[in-house]
Design a protein around this motif. Structure first.
Motif, short mmCIF file in Angstrom:
data_model
loop_
_atom_site.label_atom_id
_atom_site.label_comp_id
_atom_site.label_asym_id
_atom_site.label_seq_id
_atom_site.Cartn_x
_atom_site.Cartn_y
_atom_site.Cartn_z
N PHE A 6 -12.07 -37.64 2.87
CA PHE A 6 -13.06 -38.67 3.17
C PHE A 6 -13.23 -38.83 4.67
O PHE A 6 -14.36 -38.87 5.18
CB PHE A 6 -12.67 -40.01 2.54
N VAL A 7 -12.13 -38.89 5.39
CA VAL A 7 -12.19 -39.06 6.84
C VAL A 7 -12.89 -37.87 7.48
O VAL A 7 -13.79 -38.02 8.31
CB VAL A 7 -10.78 -39.27 7.43
N TYR A 8 -12.49 -36.64 7.08
CA TYR A 8 -13.11 -35.45 7.65
C TYR A 8 -14.60 -35.39 7.27
O TYR A 8 -15.45 -35.11 8.13
CB TYR A 8 -12.40 -34.18 7.16
N ASP A 9 -14.91 -35.65 6.02
CA ASP A 9 -16.30 -35.58 5.57
C ASP A 9 -17.19 -36.60 6.27
O ASP A 9 -18.34 -36.32 6.60
CB ASP A 9 -16.37 -35.76 4.05
N PHE A 10 -16.65 -37.78 6.50
CA PHE A 10 -17.39 -38.80 7.26
C PHE A 10 -17.69 -38.28 8.67
O PHE A 10 -18.79 -38.43 9.18
CB PHE A 10 -16.59 -40.10 7.31
N TYR A 11 -16.70 -37.63 9.26
CA TYR A 11 -16.82 -37.10 10.62
C TYR A 11 -17.90 -36.02 10.72
O TYR A 11 -18.63 -35.96 11.70
CB TYR A 11 -15.46 -36.55 11.06
N VAL A 12 -18.01 -35.16 9.68
CA VAL A 12 -18.98 -34.06 9.72
C VAL A 12 -20.28 -34.40 8.99
O VAL A 12 -21.13 -33.54 8.80
CB VAL A 12 -18.39 -32.73 9.18
N LEU A 13 -20.42 -35.65 8.55
CA LEU A 13 -21.62 -36.16 7.88
C LEU A 13 -21.87 -35.52 6.51
O LEU A 13 -23.01 -35.32 6.10
CB LEU A 13 -22.86 -36.00 8.76
N ALA A 14 -20.80 -35.21 5.82
CA ALA A 14 -20.92 -34.72 4.44
C ALA A 14 -20.96 -35.96 3.54
O ALA A 14 -19.95 -36.36 2.96
CB ALA A 14 -19.75 -33.81 4.10
N CYS A 42 -23.45 -25.15 5.38
CA CYS A 42 -24.76 -25.79 5.63
C CYS A 42 -24.67 -26.86 6.72
O CYS A 42 -25.64 -27.10 7.43
CB CYS A 42 -25.32 -26.40 4.35
N LEU A 43 -23.52 -27.49 6.83
CA LEU A 43 -23.33 -28.56 7.83
C LEU A 43 -22.73 -28.05 9.14
O LEU A 43 -22.45 -28.84 10.04
CB LEU A 43 -22.42 -29.66 7.24
N ASN A 44 -22.49 -26.75 9.24
CA ASN A 44 -21.83 -26.17 10.41
C ASN A 44 -20.47 -26.81 10.66
O ASN A 44 -20.04 -26.95 11.81
CB ASN A 44 -22.70 -26.28 11.67
N ALA A 45 -19.79 -27.17 9.59
CA ALA A 45 -18.45 -27.76 9.66
C ALA A 45 -17.46 -26.63 9.38
O ALA A 45 -17.03 -26.42 8.24
CB ALA A 45 -18.31 -28.90 8.65
N TRP A 46 -17.11 -25.91 10.43
CA TRP A 46 -16.40 -24.64 10.27
C TRP A 46 -14.94 -24.80 9.84
O TRP A 46 -14.40 -23.93 9.15
CB TRP A 46 -16.54 -23.79 11.53
N VAL A 47 -14.30 -25.88 10.22
CA VAL A 47 -12.92 -26.10 9.76
C VAL A 47 -12.92 -26.29 8.25
O VAL A 47 -12.15 -25.66 7.52
CB VAL A 47 -12.28 -27.32 10.47
N PHE A 77 -2.70 -20.82 10.50
CA PHE A 77 -3.35 -19.90 11.43
C PHE A 77 -4.85 -20.18 11.51
O PHE A 77 -5.42 -20.31 12.59
CB PHE A 77 -3.10 -18.44 11.01
N ILE A 78 -5.49 -20.27 10.36
CA ILE A 78 -6.93 -20.53 10.35
C ILE A 78 -7.24 -21.91 10.92
O ILE A 78 -8.21 -22.08 11.65
CB ILE A 78 -7.51 -20.34 8.93
N GLY A 79 -6.39 -22.87 10.60
CA GLY A 79 -6.57 -24.22 11.15
C GLY A 79 -6.47 -24.24 12.67
O GLY A 79 -7.23 -24.93 13.35
N SER A 80 -5.54 -23.46 13.22
CA SER A 80 -5.41 -23.42 14.68
C SER A 80 -6.56 -22.65 15.32
O SER A 80 -7.01 -22.98 16.41
CB SER A 80 -4.06 -22.81 15.09
N PHE A 81 -7.08 -21.67 14.61
CA PHE A 81 -8.20 -20.88 15.11
C PHE A 81 -9.50 -21.68 15.12
O PHE A 81 -10.35 -21.49 15.98
CB PHE A 81 -8.35 -19.62 14.26
N THR A 82 -9.65 -22.59 14.14
CA THR A 82 -10.88 -23.37 14.03
C THR A 82 -10.72 -24.80 14.53
O THR A 82 -11.62 -25.62 14.32
CB THR A 82 -11.36 -23.40 12.56
N TYR A 83 -9.64 -25.09 15.18
CA TYR A 83 -9.33 -26.45 15.64
C TYR A 83 -10.49 -27.05 16.45
O TYR A 83 -11.00 -26.43 17.37
CB TYR A 83 -8.06 -26.44 16.50
N GLU A 84 -10.90 -28.26 16.05
CA GLU A 84 -12.00 -28.96 16.72
C GLU A 84 -11.62 -30.39 17.07
O GLU A 84 -12.49 -31.24 17.24
CB GLU A 84 -13.25 -28.97 15.82
N GLY A 85 -10.35 -30.69 17.16
CA GLY A 85 -9.90 -32.04 17.45
C GLY A 85 -9.00 -32.55 16.34
O GLY A 85 -8.81 -31.91 15.31
N ILE A 86 -8.47 -33.73 16.56
CA ILE A 86 -7.47 -34.29 15.66
C ILE A 86 -7.96 -34.41 14.22
O ILE A 86 -7.21 -34.18 13.28
CB ILE A 86 -6.95 -35.65 16.20
N VAL A 87 -9.23 -34.73 14.02
CA VAL A 87 -9.76 -34.87 12.66
C VAL A 87 -9.73 -33.53 11.92
O VAL A 87 -9.55 -33.50 10.70
CB VAL A 87 -11.20 -35.45 12.70
#
Length: 170
Positions: free
Chosen positions: A135-143, A46-51, A90-100
């Motif tokens: 928490f850090v990732y969720d803050f970044y994607v506005l979850a 729903c948040l388009n947070a694909w990682v 593998f999936i993490g490298s495929f969906t990589y969107e930056g350090i977070v």
């Protein structure tokens, strides 16, 4: 609208995740983890947070795989651990969107180890680390609800450690 739906779904994920930490049997914990991960997956979509979506979809799969092994009273080989961890990378490298976006990958690998081994005390310790990274990732994607969930998950894991690991010794 999808932002609000994501937050509501995150609330359900929180409830099932907290319940999972307080299970005395690993099979029960895995069932609640699978339900929680499925709800988190829907939230991230729903948040388009694909990682987050990709990593939590692996979390659902991981819970089912480990449940199968526990249900059949089979020992999980190191190969199972390595395959899931390599798939996560593998999936993490495929969906990589930056350090977070590395945080969900890191915690998924750590969580996989926690579920692979049979000591729930180790799993609960890992459950203290996981919400900090999420928490850090969720803050970044506005979850937003997921951020709040991380705080509750941390506290819940802490209470589970007190309940099952520290008070038992007394």
């Amino acid at each position: 609208m999808s932002f609000i739906i994501a937050q509501v779904i995150g609330l359900f994920a929180l409830i099932f995740n907290m319940i999972s930490f307080h299970q005395s049997k690993k099979k029960n914990m895995l069932v609640f983890q699978a339900i929680s991960n499925f709800a988190y997956l829907a939230q991230y979509v729903c948040l388009n947070a694909w990682v987050g979506a990709a990593i939590t979809s692996l979390g659902v799969l991981r819970s089912f795989v480990f449940y199968y092994y526990d249900e059949k009273n089979k020992n999980k080989s190191i190969a199972v651990l390595l395959v899931i961890c390599l798939l996560t990378i593998f999936i993490g490298s495929f969906t990589y969107e930056g350090i977070v976006s590395l945080l969900p990958v890191f915690i998924a690998i750590l969580y996989t180890y926690g579920m692979w081994q049979n000591n729930l005390k180790i799993f609960r310790i890992i459950a203290l680390i996981s919400p900090v990274c999420w928490f850090v990732y969720d803050f970044y994607v506005l979850a937003v609800i997921a951020c709040i969930s991380s705080v509750f998950e941390f506290i819940s894991a802490l209470f589970a450690i007190l309940r099952f690991d520290i008070n038992v010794k007394k």
